[in-house]
Design a protein around this motif. Structure first.
Motif, short mmCIF file in Angstrom:
data_model
loop_
_atom_site.label_atom_id
_atom_site.label_comp_id
_atom_site.label_asym_id
_atom_site.label_seq_id
_atom_site.Cartn_x
_atom_site.Cartn_y
_atom_site.Cartn_z
N ALA A 1 30.60 6.30 -54.40
CA ALA A 1 29.23 6.49 -53.93
C ALA A 1 29.20 7.41 -52.71
O ALA A 1 28.37 8.32 -52.62
CB ALA A 1 28.61 5.14 -53.58
N ILE A 2 30.12 7.20 -51.79
CA ILE A 2 30.13 8.00 -50.57
C ILE A 2 30.45 9.45 -50.89
O ILE A 2 29.81 10.37 -50.39
CB ILE A 2 31.14 7.43 -49.55
CG1 ILE A 2 30.63 6.08 -49.04
CG2 ILE A 2 31.36 8.39 -48.40
CD1 ILE A 2 31.57 5.39 -48.08
N GLU A 3 31.45 9.66 -51.74
CA GLU A 3 31.82 11.04 -52.05
C GLU A 3 30.74 11.71 -52.90
O GLU A 3 30.70 12.92 -52.99
CB GLU A 3 33.18 11.10 -52.73
CG GLU A 3 33.16 10.78 -54.21
CD GLU A 3 34.55 10.82 -54.81
OE1 GLU A 3 35.52 10.86 -54.06
OE2 GLU A 3 34.64 10.78 -56.05
N ALA A 4 29.86 10.91 -53.49
CA ALA A 4 28.76 11.48 -54.27
C ALA A 4 27.61 11.87 -53.34
O ALA A 4 26.64 12.48 -53.79
CB ALA A 4 28.27 10.49 -55.32
N GLY A 5 27.72 11.50 -52.07
CA GLY A 5 26.71 11.93 -51.12
C GLY A 5 25.76 10.85 -50.63
O GLY A 5 24.75 11.16 -50.00
N ALA A 6 26.07 9.60 -50.90
CA ALA A 6 25.21 8.52 -50.44
C ALA A 6 25.20 8.47 -48.92
O ALA A 6 26.23 8.66 -48.28
CB ALA A 6 25.68 7.17 -51.00
N THR A 7 24.04 8.22 -48.36
CA THR A 7 23.91 8.15 -46.90
C THR A 7 24.28 6.76 -46.39
O THR A 7 24.79 6.62 -45.28
CB THR A 7 22.46 8.49 -46.48
OG1 THR A 7 22.17 9.83 -46.87
CG2 THR A 7 22.28 8.35 -44.97
N GLY A 8 24.00 5.76 -47.19
CA GLY A 8 24.31 4.40 -46.76
C GLY A 8 24.72 3.56 -47.95
O GLY A 8 24.53 3.95 -49.11
N TYR A 9 25.32 2.41 -47.66
CA TYR A 9 25.79 1.52 -48.73
C TYR A 9 25.53 0.08 -48.28
O TYR A 9 26.20 -0.43 -47.39
CB TYR A 9 27.28 1.76 -48.96
CG TYR A 9 27.82 1.16 -50.24
CD1 TYR A 9 28.23 1.99 -51.28
CD2 TYR A 9 27.92 -0.21 -50.42
CE1 TYR A 9 28.74 1.46 -52.46
CE2 TYR A 9 28.42 -0.75 -51.60
CZ TYR A 9 28.83 0.10 -52.61
OH TYR A 9 29.34 -0.42 -53.78
N LEU A 10 24.55 -0.53 -48.89
CA LEU A 10 24.13 -1.87 -48.50
C LEU A 10 24.34 -2.85 -49.64
O LEU A 10 24.17 -2.51 -50.80
CB LEU A 10 22.65 -1.84 -48.12
CG LEU A 10 22.16 -2.90 -47.14
CD1 LEU A 10 22.75 -2.64 -45.76
CD2 LEU A 10 20.65 -2.90 -47.07
#
Lengths: 212, 212
Positions: free
Chosen positions: A100-109
Motif C-alpha cells: 500500500a505504501i509503495e503504491a502511494g498511500a498517504t496513510g494506513y489505518l
DNA sequence: GCCGGGGTCAGCCGATCGGATGACCCGCCG
DNA sequence: CGGCGGGTCATCCGATCGGCTGACCCCGGC
C-alpha cells in the motif's frame, strides 16, 4: 487544503455495502467532512477520483472482485497527485502495508482503531501528512530494523502453484521450466519464509497474505 | 416483540471500533432500532446480553482476541433464548455458516449486503424469523443436497499440526500417537478435502477457514 | 448383541521431496 | 568491463511422503 470553511471532500471505497453505509453515516456526522462519492469496487473509486477532485479517498484493501485496493491506490495517486489515499483496512500484515505504501498511500489505518483516530487521520491525509495506526507504525519500524525477505516474482509464481497443492513436476510443467529449477526456487522460498517444508510455506503464504 | 411503539433493543458486537461506530451511526438513523449496548469482544457481548434484555445481538464472527462470534452466540442463545443473534460478517464459507447456525444464530447476513437488507434482517431476527443473505441461503441449500465432509476432531488436530509445516514424525510426537496413525488420518483428510498432498490440504484448510 | 464410526497401529513400497553443490546465461549498475 | 542478482538447469542421495492392506479397540445406537 484544510480550510475550516471548506470541508474535506472525501470518497469512500469499500466493497461491503453495510460497512460503507455505516461509515457514510459516521462521516456525515462530521461537519468538516463531505463525502462526495461512494465506491464498491476499485474501478469505481478510480473513476470517481478522476472526476470528483476529492481531497481524500478512504480505501479498503480487500475489494472482492476486480482490482484490489493497492492497484486502485496506485492508479489514483498516479492520476491525481493531489488526492491522498488513506487506507482503512482490517489487516496489518507486512505484505499489505508495504504494498500500500509503495503504491502511494498517504496513510494506513486499521478498522480496529478508535473512531476519533479515523477523523484525525482523515485530516492528516487531507493535508498530505502521513498517518499510521500504532501497530502499523510498529511494523514499519520493525521492518526497517530487520529488512525482511522479499520474494521475487518467479518465487511468487512457484509459491502460487505450490499453494494449489501441486508437486514439483506439475509446477515445472505449469511454468514451463525444469523440475530442477522448481526445486532451486523452492529452496530459496523456504529460506526466505523461514520454513523447511512445502506445507509450512503454504501456511506462511496464506497467513502473510502473500498470494491472492 | 415488534411493536412499533417499542423500538428493537439491539446490541452491537464487532471488534473493529471504526466499523462499530459506523454501524452505530447507521442504526441510530433508524427510529425503530435502539442500540442499547456495544461490545468489542465476545465476552463483552455475552455480559451485555445477560443484563440488557435485548431483542437482537448483531454479531460479527471474527472477533480477534478472546472467544469468537460462534462461541459468543452459543452462550447468548443458551442463557437468553429470547435474545436473537443475527450474524453479520464478511465470510460466507460453509464452515462459518454451519457453525453459526448450529450455535443458535437466528440469521446470517453478509456485510456486502445492501443496508436495507440489514434493517429487514434485524426486524426478522427480532421476531425470531430466520434471515439469510442469498449467497448464504444458496450455500445452505447446496450443503443439504450434497452433505459435505466434516472433519473429525482428531483430524482437525492433525490438520492443525500439518498447517504448522510439521512432518509426520513431528505430528506424531506432538499428539502422542504413532506415525502410522498420523498417516492414516492424513489419508482420510486428503479424501475429505479432495486433495492428495499436504500442501494442498493446508491451502484448503486456510481457504475454508477450517482452522483458527 | 451386533454393527458402524472413530481412533489407534503395523508393514510395505514406489514416488517424491529436501539439501547440497556446481554451473550457465542475461541484464543492470558502478 | 567486472560484478552481482535473478533465473535456469543438472546430478546425487538420504529422508520423507502417499497409498494400500489389514488389524484391534472402544463406544454408542439399533
Amino acid at each position: 487544503m484544510n480550510d475550516p470553511a471548506k470541508p474535506i471532500r472525501l470518497i469512500l471505497c469499500d466493497d461491503h455495502a453495510v460497512v460503507r453505509a455505516g461509515l457514510l453515516a459516521l462521516l456525515d456526522s462530521a461537519p468538516d467532512v463531505d463525502v462526495v462519492g461512494e465506491a464498491g469496487t476499485g474501478e469505481e473509486a478510480v473513476a470517481l477520483a478522476a472526476k470528483l477532485n476529492a481531497d481524500v479517498v478512504l480505501m479498503d484493501l480487500q475489494l472482492g472482485a476486480g482490482i484490489d485496493g493497492v492497484e486502485a491506490t496506485r492508479r489514483i495517486t498516479a492520476e491525481r497527485p493531489d488526492t491522498h489515499v488513506l487506507v482503512l483496512t482490517t489487516y496489518d500484515t507486512d505484505a499489505d502495508i508495504t504494498r500500500a505504501i509503495e503504491a502511494g498511500a498517504t496513510g494506513y489505518l486499521l478498522k480496529a482503531e478508535r473512531p476519533d483516530e479515523l477523523f484525525a487521520a482523515i485530516h492528516a491525509a487531507a493535508e498530505g501528512r502521513t498517518a499510521l495506526s500504532p501497530p502499523v507504525a510498529g511494523r514499519v519500524m520493525a521492518r526497517m530494523r530487520s529488512p525482511q525477505p522479499t520474494l521475487t516474482d518467479r518465487e511468487r509464481d512457484i509459491l502460487a502453484q505450490l499453494a494449489q497443492g501441486l508437486g514439483n513436476r506439475d509446477i515445472a510443467r505449469a511454468l514451463f521450466i525444469s523440475e530442477a529449477t522448481v526445486k532451486t526456487h523452492l529452496g530459496r522460498i523456504y529460506d526466505k519464509l523461514g520454513v523447511d517444508t512445502r506445507a509450512g510455506a503454504v501456511a506462511v503464504a496464506k497467513e502473510q497474505r502473500l498470494l491472492g
